[in-house]
Design an enzyme around this catalytic site. Structure first.
Site: not given
Length: 354
Positions: A28, A32, A155, A78, A41
């Site tokens: 990652r 963010r 998922y 992803d 974003r």
């Protein structure tokens, strides 16, 4: 520059070659905690647009590379990205995460899933990986990125993120034949996807089985391991020289079993001491990790101390320095810089410590 003709450091270490220092990147690392990412974003609020619009995904993948020059540049993507290509549509809602509606709950739905044709359903992947390779050259290694069958099945069956995995475990324990069919179809699709990523320029591919740490060792051997092996076997049949990494969060209970998956490198989370991980996996298995992401909230001196300790415990060879999980939102960018700078100077620092 000598490094421009030689193969990149991370690729050499992943292949088992002796190298001048452990390569360093972060899970990652694009995301963010970086202001440039948050600004982007704000302009492009849809996660799927950010990860499936090639120009945006390339830009995001390169943000940390420009800022910190890590030894690995991982494609911004992803784990769910290939699912629509086999007949499982999904959406990502900013505050809630992924949503799969309708979830996969019966044999008929599993039967209706089809093989993955990445050229047709994921054309942006080629553009992203081709461009990253051109941009990065031999200065860093370009990593591909996939989810493992158990996690993708979780998922698909739960329909969203889960705290207790009761729906997929219910299927596992009451209708195992349906789940095994789903897992096998997913494994075939992921193997196709990994090979496609390699053909498009990925030099190493990391497989995330994020939710396999929720399984008992016994159930891991039944529902996760065989399908990791199915992916690895198919990839190695056509691309034997491309190193594969397996990462599981909360993997302390299944570490040795991860080593049986056939991958070249086991990415260790921070709940295991690195010296013990090495012992448990055997000296021939290469390792990645395993600094607690929370360490990056500590002082620069503390960050350096932890890196030195981890590298000492691995013996320095056959080790890719990384976090034990993804870098956390709110992590100071300067502390990320300390992490990378320390990683690159670690041999000098070790000599001082010796």
């Amino acid at each position: 520059m000598a490094g421009s003709t030689q193969e990149p450091l991370l690729l050499r270490v992943a292949r088992g070659e002796t190298a001048e220092r452990p390569p360093v990147w972060m899970m990652r690392q694009a995301g963010r905690y970086m202001k440039v990412y948050r600004d982007l974003r704000d302009r492009y609020p849809s996660f799927r647009e950010r990860s499936e619009n090639a120009d945006l995904a390339i830009e995001i993948s390169l943000q940390p590379w420009r800022a910190f020059q890590p030894d690995g540049v991982i494609m911004f993507s992803d784990i769910l990205t290939p699912l629509p290509g086999i007949g499982i549509p999904f959406d990502i809602i900013e505050s809630r995460g992924p949503v799969i509606d309708p979830p996969i709950r019966n044999a008929e739905q599993v039967k209706n899933l089809h093989a993955l044709d990445p050229e047709a359903s994921l054309p942006f992947i080629k553009t992203i990986l081709n461009t990253l390779r051109q941009e990065v050259g031999n200065q860093s290694t370009v990593l591909g990125f996939v989810g493992a069958p158990w996690t993708l099945a979780a998922y698909a069956v739960e329909g969203k993120s889960s705290k207790n995995y009761s729906i997929i475990k219910g299927m596992a324990f009451s209708e195992p034949a349906v789940l095994h069919q789903l897992l096998s179809k997913l494994a075939d699709a992921i193997a196709v996807y990994v090979r496609y990523q390699i053909d498009c320029g990925a030099q190493v591919v990391q497989m995330f089985d994020s939710w396999a740490g929720q399984l008992t060792p016994q159930d891991y051997e039944t529902f996760a391991l065989p399908y990791q092996q199915q992916v690895v076997r198919q990839v190695k049949a056509t691309h034997p020289d491309t190193p594969l990494i397996l990462y599981i969060s909360g993997s302390a209970g299944v570490l040795e079993r991860m080593g049986q998956s056939g991958v070249d490198i086991v990415s260790v989370d921070w709940t295991v001491d690195m010296a013990e991980a090495r012992q448990r996996l055997g000296r021939t298995m290469k390792v990645q990790g395993n600094i607690d992401p929370g360490v990056l909230f500590g002082s620069p001196a503390f960050i350096r101390e932890r890196i030195i300790d981890t590298v000492q415990k691995t013996g320095g060879q056959g080790h890719i320095l990384n976090l034990g999980h993804g870098v956390l939102p709110g992590t100071p960018e300067d502390h990320v810089r300390v992490f990378f700078e320390t990683g690159k100077q670690v041999n000098d620092l070790l000599a001082v410590h010796a």
